[in-house]
Write an enzyme that holds these catalytic residues in place. Structure first.
Site, PDB file in Angstrom:
ATOM      1  N   LYS A  60     -22.848  14.477  14.468  1.00  6.97           N
ATOM      2  CA  LYS A  60     -23.453  15.820  14.416  1.00  6.97           C
ATOM      3  C   LYS A  60     -24.976  15.708  14.426  1.00  6.97           C
ATOM      4  O   LYS A  60     -25.543  14.850  13.722  1.00  6.97           O
ATOM      5  CB  LYS A  60     -22.967  16.508  13.144  1.00  6.97           C
ATOM      6  CG  LYS A  60     -23.399  17.949  12.962  1.00  6.97           C
ATOM      7  CD  LYS A  60     -22.822  18.507  11.661  1.00  6.97           C
ATOM      8  CE  LYS A  60     -23.096  19.974  11.459  1.00  6.97           C
ATOM      9  NZ  LYS A  60     -22.501  20.487  10.191  1.00  6.97           N
ATOM     10  N   SER A  88     -17.779  23.142   6.667  1.00  7.76           N
ATOM     11  CA  SER A  88     -18.235  22.849   8.031  1.00  7.76           C
ATOM     12  C   SER A  88     -17.634  21.597   8.652  1.00  7.76           C
ATOM     13  O   SER A  88     -17.835  21.351   9.844  1.00  7.76           O
ATOM     14  CB  SER A  88     -19.759  22.756   8.074  1.00  7.76           C
ATOM     15  OG  SER A  88     -20.332  24.037   8.005  1.00  7.76           O
ATOM     16  N   SER A 143     -19.609  24.347  10.984  1.00  7.28           N
ATOM     17  CA  SER A 143     -20.678  24.052  11.912  1.00  7.28           C
ATOM     18  C   SER A 143     -20.553  22.714  12.628  1.00  7.28           C
ATOM     19  O   SER A 143     -21.287  22.466  13.587  1.00  7.28           O
ATOM     20  CB  SER A 143     -22.006  24.089  11.161  1.00  7.28           C
ATOM     21  OG  SER A 143     -22.068  23.078  10.165  1.00  7.28           O
TER      22      SER A 143
END
Lengths: 466, 68
Positions: free
Chosen positions: A76, A174, A150
């Site tokens: 990420k 997330s 996310s």
């Protein structure tokens, strides 16, 4: 059939494949599908092939760095890696993190192959923004639907087979929410087990870095590499994690599992959720577990503690940026963060007081059960045209565990009528991540939801070409 | 003291040095009472009243509450 890290590691050692071949097949899939899926923000093909070739050379000479050696990963883009400046998927100027975060350095030392940085919500909050100059993360099971967030790209990239392991961050769900939405496994470890330094924070005392992969066992292997003390992380506890072979198919005899079917009593769920959860409970019982109904103490209160607290912490981090670059933040991002400016210092301290009291109440619950099971969310991934950020947060049963810090994993547990994955969340006592993963592993030894692949994936392409 | 959200929210945003659009400010004003009510319920939990707050400050840089 989705390939696991454990299977790829065995294939690398048996000579059935090489790290370079493995990487090439994954990047070929990315070439074919990433325009549709928006998994990558940036790819590091040159350094990845160099790392894969190095892994092949080392394995050929008996220098074995462990089960992640030669395995392709996606990370990420709020977690720093030396290949490029971290962006957190934002055009807002931010901290110039250029050195590997400890978790990335540990993956590299274990021989993992970093293929690139993956898409996310801007600064890990807000909503997907089709007007922003970044790829829009689309669900590989149905591209009209969101991936969840996310940690969007790390979850969808594993589902699509573009890499076998991923790193994400989890402040209110997330990791677990996109894992559920994309049909993969994702763990929020115990707070303080995995260092967060080298990451762009969202809510410092709610943030967790954790693994995503096809299976709980794969997540355990990743966790054994990334866990442990880091001197530059004030929340680091110094504890490590060892993935033991006993996790594999370990029976749950003697384990007592508390079941909360609908935390907070939210009745707005998809019709497939109840039957899927019933079937999952049947499998847990077949593993030897006793499953009893429980009510999570202060579910609403602690969920709101996480929402309000992370907003306050995010505002503290972004206050200067919001003053100077308001319009450069995405509309959903700035509106989510600015709410923190409406919380007083006294409010924030009270939130931390409630967290401590809530931890005590939850510890009482855990004197009677070893684990707690809930759905991960109420529905499959939302359709883009119906996407509402606040509504999305309401559908996830994840933020509670960020307020208290306990470990929680999401595992695939079925599909909606539209073919979108559903997830089951398994949580445990602090620092009993091994027990959480063992239960998930036992469940996955009796089910195949985690082995299914969407049409837009390496596995589906390979099967169709046979 | 005026406690109307239409007074409080613009004042807090101004104190934070933020300039938001009229539409965004209207949205924050509309949702503020619900947020405030949620926060106020957290002051009403008797078990939390004398509890120590969760964040722990340490004297050492890079302080951790637990060492191996």
């Amino acid at each position: 059939m989705r390939t696991t890290i454990a299977e790829a590691a065995a294939a690398l050692r048996s000579g059935a494949t090489t790290a370079v071949e493995l990487l090439r097949s994954r990047l070929t899939a990315a070439d074919a599908h990433d325009t549709d899926l928006g998994v990558y923000l940036s790819r590091f093909d040159d350094t990845a092939f160099a790392a894969a070739a190095r892994a092949d050379a080392e394995l050929a000479t008996g220098q074995d760095r462990g089960p992640l050696h030669g395995i392709p990963f996606g990370v990420k883009d709020c977690i720093a890696a030396e290949e490029g400046t971290v962006t957190a998927q934002s055009t807002v100027p931010g901290a110039a993190l250029r050195q590997d975060a400890p978790v990335v350095a540990r993956l590299r030392a274990a021989g993992a192959v970093l293929t690139g940085k993956t898409t996310m919500m801007e600064f890990a909050i807000g909503a997907p923004d089709p007007d922003a100059p970044f790829p829009l993360p689309r669900n590989p099971w149905h591209t009209a639907h969101y991936t969840g967030g996310s940690t969007s790209g790390s979850a969808s990239g594993i589902a699509a087979g573009m890499f076998l392991g991923g790193l994400g961050t989890d402040t209110a769900g997330s990791i677990r929410y996109p894992a559920a939405a994309c049909g993969v496994t994702g763990l929020k470890p115990t707070f303080g087990l995995v260092p967060k330094s080298g990451c762009i924070p969202l809510g410092d005392s709610h943030d967790h870095v954790g693994p995503l992969a096809a299976t709980a066992w794969d997540c355990a292997m990743i966790l054994s590499v990334i866990a442990g003390s880091a001197p530059d992380d004030p929340s680091s506890t110094g504890r490590g994690f060892t993935a033991r072979a006993g996790h594999r198919g370990r029976p749950l005899a003697g384990q007592r599992i508390g079941l909360t079917r609908l935390p907070g009593g939210n009745p707005d769920v998809c019709p497939e959720l109840g039957p899927a959860l019933d079937a999952a409970v049947t499998e847990l019982r077949a593993c030897g577990a006793e499953v009893v109904p429980v009510e999570l103490p202060w579910y609403e209160e602690l969920t709101w503690v996480a929402r309000l607290g992370l907003a306050a912490e995010a505002f503290a981090y972004h206050a200067t940026g919001l003053r100077e670059h308001w319009l450069e933040y995405g509309p959903g991002t700035r509106m989510a963060i600015v709410r923190g400016s409406l919380i007083s210092a006294g409010d924030f301290v009270q939130l931390q007081r409630v967290r401590r009291a809530g931890q005590r109440k939850l510890a009482e619950l855990f004197t009677g059960v070893d684990l707690v099971v809930t759905p991960t969310s109420t529905h499959g991934a939302p359709e883009f045209r119906r996407l509402c950020t606040d509504g999305m947060a309401e559908t996830a049963f994840t933020a509670y565990w960020n307020a208290v810090g306990n470990p929680a994993v999401s595992v695939p547990m079925g599909f909606t009528a539209e073919g979108l994955p559903l997830g089951m969340q398994i949580a445990g006592r602090p620092f009993e991540d091994a027990g959480v993963l063992a239960a998930a592993d036992a469940y996955q030894s009796r089910t195949d939801w985690h082995r299914r692949s969407p049409a837009l994936s390496v596995a589906a392409v390979e099967e169709s070409s046979r | 003291m005026n406690t109307a959200p239409s007074d409080i929210v613009p004042a807090l945003l101004a104190a934070a040095g933020l300039t938001v659009s009229a539409e965004e400010q209207a949205r924050l004003i509309a949702e503020y009472p619900a947020w405030r009510a949620r926060m106020d319920t957290l002051y009403a939990l008797p078990e939390a009243r004398y509890e120590s707050p969760a964040p722990v400050f340490g004297a050492q840089p890079g302080h951790t509450s637990e060492r191996p």
